[in-house]
Design an enzyme around this catalytic site. Structure first.
Site, PDB file in Angstrom:
ATOM      1  N   PHE A 156     -15.300   3.000   7.782  1.00  0.00           N
ATOM      2  CA  PHE A 156     -13.938   3.316   7.354  1.00  0.00           C
ATOM      3  C   PHE A 156     -13.774   3.334   5.838  1.00  0.00           C
ATOM      4  O   PHE A 156     -12.671   3.575   5.344  1.00  0.00           O
ATOM      5  CB  PHE A 156     -12.952   2.312   7.971  1.00  0.00           C
ATOM      6  CG  PHE A 156     -13.200   0.868   7.587  1.00  0.00           C
ATOM      7  CD1 PHE A 156     -12.712   0.350   6.398  1.00  0.00           C
ATOM      8  CD2 PHE A 156     -13.938   0.032   8.424  1.00  0.00           C
ATOM      9  CE1 PHE A 156     -12.942  -0.974   6.040  1.00  0.00           C
ATOM     10  CE2 PHE A 156     -14.182  -1.300   8.079  1.00  0.00           C
ATOM     11  CZ  PHE A 156     -13.679  -1.796   6.875  1.00  0.00           C
ATOM     12  N   ASN A 182      -1.916  -0.133   7.517  1.00  0.00           N
ATOM     13  CA  ASN A 182      -1.398  -1.477   7.798  1.00  0.00           C
ATOM     14  C   ASN A 182      -0.588  -2.087   6.647  1.00  0.00           C
ATOM     15  O   ASN A 182      -0.414  -3.300   6.569  1.00  0.00           O
ATOM     16  CB  ASN A 182      -2.522  -2.395   8.280  1.00  0.00           C
ATOM     17  CG  ASN A 182      -3.583  -2.614   7.223  1.00  0.00           C
ATOM     18  OD1 ASN A 182      -3.479  -2.097   6.117  1.00  0.00           O
ATOM     19  ND2 ASN A 182      -4.597  -3.388   7.558  1.00  0.00           N
ATOM     20  N   ARG A 231      -1.290 -14.814   3.986  1.00  0.00           N
ATOM     21  CA  ARG A 231      -2.066 -14.176   5.061  1.00  0.00           C
ATOM     22  C   ARG A 231      -1.343 -14.327   6.409  1.00  0.00           C
ATOM     23  O   ARG A 231      -1.319 -13.404   7.219  1.00  0.00           O
ATOM     24  CB  ARG A 231      -3.475 -14.782   5.164  1.00  0.00           C
ATOM     25  CG  ARG A 231      -4.402 -14.457   3.996  1.00  0.00           C
ATOM     26  CD  ARG A 231      -4.904 -13.038   3.978  1.00  0.00           C
ATOM     27  NE  ARG A 231      -5.760 -12.688   5.093  1.00  0.00           N
ATOM     28  CZ  ARG A 231      -6.499 -11.578   5.123  1.00  0.00           C
ATOM     29  NH1 ARG A 231      -6.504 -10.722   4.102  1.00  0.00           N
ATOM     30  NH2 ARG A 231      -7.219 -11.290   6.173  1.00  0.00           N
ATOM     31  N   ARG A 285       2.846  -6.912   9.334  1.00  0.00           N
ATOM     32  CA  ARG A 285       2.164  -5.859  10.093  1.00  0.00           C
ATOM     33  C   ARG A 285       2.669  -5.811  11.537  1.00  0.00           C
ATOM     34  O   ARG A 285       2.793  -4.735  12.123  1.00  0.00           O
ATOM     35  CB  ARG A 285       0.650  -6.088  10.051  1.00  0.00           C
ATOM     36  CG  ARG A 285       0.033  -5.768   8.686  1.00  0.00           C
ATOM     37  CD  ARG A 285      -1.359  -6.325   8.574  1.00  0.00           C
ATOM     38  NE  ARG A 285      -2.049  -5.903   7.356  1.00  0.00           N
ATOM     39  CZ  ARG A 285      -3.150  -6.494   6.894  1.00  0.00           C
ATOM     40  NH1 ARG A 285      -3.682  -7.514   7.546  1.00  0.00           N
ATOM     41  NH2 ARG A 285      -3.726  -6.059   5.782  1.00  0.00           N
ATOM     42  N   THR A 335      -5.281  -7.992  10.641  1.00  0.00           N
ATOM     43  CA  THR A 335      -5.642  -6.707  10.020  1.00  0.00           C
ATOM     44  C   THR A 335      -5.248  -5.530  10.901  1.00  0.00           C
ATOM     45  O   THR A 335      -4.704  -4.533  10.420  1.00  0.00           O
ATOM     46  CB  THR A 335      -7.169  -6.684   9.754  1.00  0.00           C
ATOM     47  OG1 THR A 335      -7.513  -7.805   8.941  1.00  0.00           O
ATOM     48  CG2 THR A 335      -7.581  -5.390   9.080  1.00  0.00           C
ATOM     49  N   GLU A 370      -9.155 -10.875  -7.812  1.00  0.00           N
ATOM     50  CA  GLU A 370      -8.293  -9.702  -7.630  1.00  0.00           C
ATOM     51  C   GLU A 370      -7.136  -9.715  -8.624  1.00  0.00           C
ATOM     52  O   GLU A 370      -6.732  -8.659  -9.122  1.00  0.00           O
ATOM     53  CB  GLU A 370      -7.780  -9.659  -6.185  1.00  0.00           C
ATOM     54  CG  GLU A 370      -8.907  -9.401  -5.182  1.00  0.00           C
ATOM     55  CD  GLU A 370      -8.479  -9.578  -3.725  1.00  0.00           C
ATOM     56  OE1 GLU A 370      -7.304  -9.942  -3.474  1.00  0.00           O
ATOM     57  OE2 GLU A 370      -9.317  -9.360  -2.839  1.00  0.00           O
ATOM     58  N   TYR A 393     -12.348  -2.986  -3.147  1.00  0.00           N
ATOM     59  CA  TYR A 393     -12.845  -3.004  -1.771  1.00  0.00           C
ATOM     60  C   TYR A 393     -14.377  -2.971  -1.704  1.00  0.00           C
ATOM     61  O   TYR A 393     -14.935  -2.582  -0.673  1.00  0.00           O
ATOM     62  CB  TYR A 393     -12.241  -1.837  -0.982  1.00  0.00           C
ATOM     63  CG  TYR A 393     -10.816  -2.092  -0.506  1.00  0.00           C
ATOM     64  CD1 TYR A 393     -10.493  -3.219   0.247  1.00  0.00           C
ATOM     65  CD2 TYR A 393      -9.802  -1.181  -0.789  1.00  0.00           C
ATOM     66  CE1 TYR A 393      -9.196  -3.456   0.686  1.00  0.00           C
ATOM     67  CE2 TYR A 393      -8.486  -1.405  -0.341  1.00  0.00           C
ATOM     68  CZ  TYR A 393      -8.205  -2.543   0.397  1.00  0.00           C
ATOM     69  OH  TYR A 393      -6.918  -2.769   0.846  1.00  0.00           O
ATOM     70  N   LYS A 415       0.827  -1.201   0.000  1.00  0.00           N
ATOM     71  CA  LYS A 415       0.000   0.000   0.000  1.00  0.00           C
ATOM     72  C   LYS A 415       0.868   1.261   0.000  1.00  0.00           C
ATOM     73  O   LYS A 415       2.087   1.190   0.222  1.00  0.00           O
ATOM     74  CB  LYS A 415      -0.930  -0.049   1.219  1.00  0.00           C
ATOM     75  CG  LYS A 415      -1.955  -1.203   1.164  1.00  0.00           C
ATOM     76  CD  LYS A 415      -2.797  -1.248   2.441  1.00  0.00           C
ATOM     77  CE  LYS A 415      -3.842  -2.344   2.395  1.00  0.00           C
ATOM     78  NZ  LYS A 415      -4.646  -2.392   3.659  1.00  0.00           N
ATOM     79  N   HIS A 447      -1.940  -5.519   1.494  1.00  0.00           N
ATOM     80  CA  HIS A 447      -3.149  -6.306   1.239  1.00  0.00           C
ATOM     81  C   HIS A 447      -2.751  -7.681   0.741  1.00  0.00           C
ATOM     82  O   HIS A 447      -1.781  -7.801  -0.007  1.00  0.00           O
ATOM     83  CB  HIS A 447      -4.017  -5.637   0.167  1.00  0.00           C
ATOM     84  CG  HIS A 447      -5.081  -6.551  -0.365  1.00  0.00           C
ATOM     85  ND1 HIS A 447      -6.299  -6.710   0.254  1.00  0.00           N
ATOM     86  CD2 HIS A 447      -5.093  -7.406  -1.431  1.00  0.00           C
ATOM     87  CE1 HIS A 447      -7.016  -7.611  -0.414  1.00  0.00           C
ATOM     88  NE2 HIS A 447      -6.306  -8.049  -1.441  1.00  0.00           N
TER      89      HIS A 447
HETATM   90  P1  IDP Z   1      -7.395  -7.330   5.502  1.00  0.00           P
HETATM   91  O1  IDP Z   1      -6.645  -6.260   4.745  1.00  0.00           O
HETATM   92  O2  IDP Z   1      -6.590  -7.897   6.622  1.00  0.00           O
HETATM   93  O3  IDP Z   1      -7.985  -8.391   4.611  1.00  0.00           O
HETATM   94  P2  IDP Z   1     -10.124  -6.288   5.758  1.00  0.00           P
HETATM   95  O4  IDP Z   1     -11.031  -6.545   6.906  1.00  0.00           O
HETATM   96  O5  IDP Z   1     -10.428  -6.967   4.467  1.00  0.00           O
HETATM   97  O6  IDP Z   1      -8.630  -6.599   6.242  1.00  0.00           O
HETATM   98  O7  IDP Z   1     -10.105  -4.709   5.538  1.00  0.00           O
HETATM   99  C1  IDP Z   1      -9.522  -4.162   4.380  1.00  0.00           C
HETATM  100  C2  IDP Z   1      -8.692  -2.972   4.771  1.00  0.00           C
HETATM  101  O8  IDP Z   1      -9.561  -1.947   5.240  1.00  0.00           O
HETATM  102  C3  IDP Z   1      -7.696  -3.198   5.914  1.00  0.00           C
HETATM  103  O9  IDP Z   1      -6.492  -3.787   5.489  1.00  0.00           O
HETATM  104  C4  IDP Z   1      -7.505  -1.781   6.407  1.00  0.00           C
HETATM  105  O10 IDP Z   1      -6.612  -1.070   5.540  1.00  0.00           O
HETATM  106  C5  IDP Z   1      -8.890  -1.202   6.247  1.00  0.00           C
HETATM  107  N1  IDP Z   1      -9.672  -1.303   7.482  1.00  0.00           N
HETATM  108  C6  IDP Z   1     -10.354  -2.377   7.940  1.00  0.00           C
HETATM  109  N2  IDP Z   1     -10.958  -2.121   9.097  1.00  0.00           N
HETATM  110  C7  IDP Z   1     -10.657  -0.840   9.384  1.00  0.00           C
HETATM  111  C8  IDP Z   1     -10.982   0.041  10.476  1.00  0.00           C
HETATM  112  O11 IDP Z   1     -11.688  -0.315  11.419  1.00  0.00           O
HETATM  113  N3  IDP Z   1     -10.470   1.309  10.406  1.00  0.00           N
HETATM  114  C9  IDP Z   1      -9.689   1.738   9.377  1.00  0.00           C
HETATM  115  N4  IDP Z   1      -9.358   0.957   8.352  1.00  0.00           N
HETATM  116  C10 IDP Z   1      -9.831  -0.320   8.347  1.00  0.00           C
HETATM  117 MG    MG Z   2      -9.496  -8.308   3.177  1.00  0.00          MG
END
Ligand code: IDP
Ligand code: MG
Length: 149
Positions: free
Chosen positions: A57, A112, A85, A102, A91, A126, A49, A9, A115
């Site tokens: 968010f 974070n 993963r 992370r 996350t 994807e 997304y 990212k 992806h």
């Molecule tokens: P992942 O990236 O571990 O698969 P997901 O739940 O798919 O996590 O969420 C996608 C992305 O959305 C996360 O990597 C993060 O950048 C963002 N995100 C998820 N939850 C939050 C939150 O509560 N606050 C801010 N950003 C979030």
């Molecule tokens: Mg995800």
């Protein structure tokens, strides 16, 4: 054979973490099928997304992922979804174990760094969202017999 779509990212690119993160992927022995530096526009970000649309968010996430260049890559192989993963970590970096990307490099969920596809189906979807067929290769390495039994 699975395919995992990985995005370094904008924060990873800005912080000079392309090398350290790619090194982990390469040293693990994972097989690359695609790799490029690009900018994600808003339309692509919203498609990628889409599952998070409506979440509180979501707008911040679209702003974040489109805020600067990213590195996208595809790795292929058996079980790569689960393995990548695990390397990426939870996350929320607060919950990410030390030794994960992370857990070693990030502090906040909204920054974070990386992806990675969460299922084989999403890995396929994807990959085709980010790469055309002619951008993907079948990489054969002389080290493969030393990595795969
Ligand atoms: P992942 O990236 O571990 O698969 P997901 O739940 O798919 O996590 O969420 C996608 C992305 O959305 C996360 O990597 C993060 O950048 C963002 N995100 C998820 N939850 C939050 C939150 O509560 N606050 C801010 N950003 C979030
Ligand atoms: Mg995800």
């Amino acid at each position: 054979m699975e395919r995992s779509l990985i995005i370094l990212k904008p924060d990873a690119v800005q912080r000079g973490l392309i090398g350290p993160i790619l090194t982990r992927i390469e040293q693990r022995g994972l097989r690359l099928a695609g790799l490029k530096l690009m900018r994600i526009d808003e339309a692509l970000a919203r498609r990628h997304y889409a599952v998070h649309e409506g979440r509180p968010f979501f707008n911040g996430l679209i702003e974040y992922i489109t805020s600067g260049p990213v590195v996208v890559l595809v790795v292929t192989g058996a079980n790569v979804i689960e393995m990548v993963r695990a390397m990426v970590g939870a996350t929320n970096p607060v919950k990410a174990a030390p030794g994960t990307i992370r857990g070693d490099f990030a502090l906040e969920i909204g920054r974070n760094l990386i992806h990675a596809s969460d299922s084989p189906e999403n890995g396929e979807m994807e990959t085709s969202l980010f790469f055309s067929a002619d951008e993907l290769v079948e990489l054969k390495r002389s080290t493969d017999p030393w990595i795969y039994e």
